[in-house]
Write an enzyme that holds these catalytic residues in place. Sequence first.
Site, PDB file in Angstrom:
ATOM      1  CE  LYS A   1       1.227   7.544  22.025  1.00  0.00           C
ATOM      2  NZ  LYS A   1       2.353   7.430  21.093  1.00  0.00           N
TER       3      LYS A   1
ATOM      4  CE  LYS B   1      -4.072  -1.971   2.146  1.00  0.00           C
ATOM      5  NZ  LYS B   1      -5.027  -1.887   3.249  1.00  0.00           N
TER       6      LYS B   1
ATOM      7  CE1 TYR C   1      -2.476   7.469  21.890  1.00  0.00           C
ATOM      8  CE2 TYR C   1      -3.081   9.489  23.019  1.00  0.00           C
ATOM      9  CZ  TYR C   1      -2.356   8.830  22.044  1.00  0.00           C
ATOM     10  OH  TYR C   1      -1.521   9.546  21.217  1.00  0.00           O
TER      11      TYR C   1
ATOM     12  CG  ASN D   1       4.481   8.079  13.883  1.00  0.00           C
ATOM     13  OD1 ASN D   1       4.014   8.892  14.655  1.00  0.00           O
ATOM     14  ND2 ASN D   1       3.938   7.821  12.700  1.00  0.00           N
TER      15      ASN D   1
ATOM     16  CG  ASP E   1       1.817  -6.085  14.278  1.00  0.00           C
ATOM     17  OD1 ASP E   1       1.973  -5.330  15.262  1.00  0.00           O
ATOM     18  OD2 ASP E   1       0.831  -6.835  14.158  1.00  0.00           O
TER      19      ASP E   1
END
Length: 165
Positions: free
Chosen positions: A139, A34, A135, A69, A46
């Site tokens: 982080k 892609k 999340y 990222n 992955d």
Amino acid sequence: MKLHNATGLGLAFAREALGRGARKVYAGVRDPSKLRLAGVEAIRLDVTRPEGVAAAASRCTDVALLINNAGIATVGGFLSADSIQSARAQLGTNFFGPLRLSQALAPVLGANGGGAILNVLSAASWINSPLLAMYGASKSAAWALTNGLRHELRAHGSSRWLRPA
């Protein structure tokens, strides 16, 4: 050479690196078919799979900058019915992914003159809410990882290797 994801923010990083004169950019993506960008070599990756990280590191022996990222976010609070599953999934990508890649590529960076690691974090590292509780926690863990790696790499004379973003 750089290794990072190349969709969304990753794609912007890849374009910027090429625009600033990078000769080659590796992009870790789940589906390399892609990605079509001149100067970018797509690497199947992955970050939740240790064998995939090891394969990418063995293929990318000329990396000078690692940009961690990869990230996922799901909505929900700590008391949500699925919070444990959500935490495992988000920590798997947002914390263990950068840890695996840093472990695998720090020796490569060192062999290539030191290089650098850039971990993409979030304001959610410090400010959390029920909307993105897991999340934010993942982080925050990645922030702690970044600081810990900085100290570890400094002990090896490589404090310039790690930068949070």
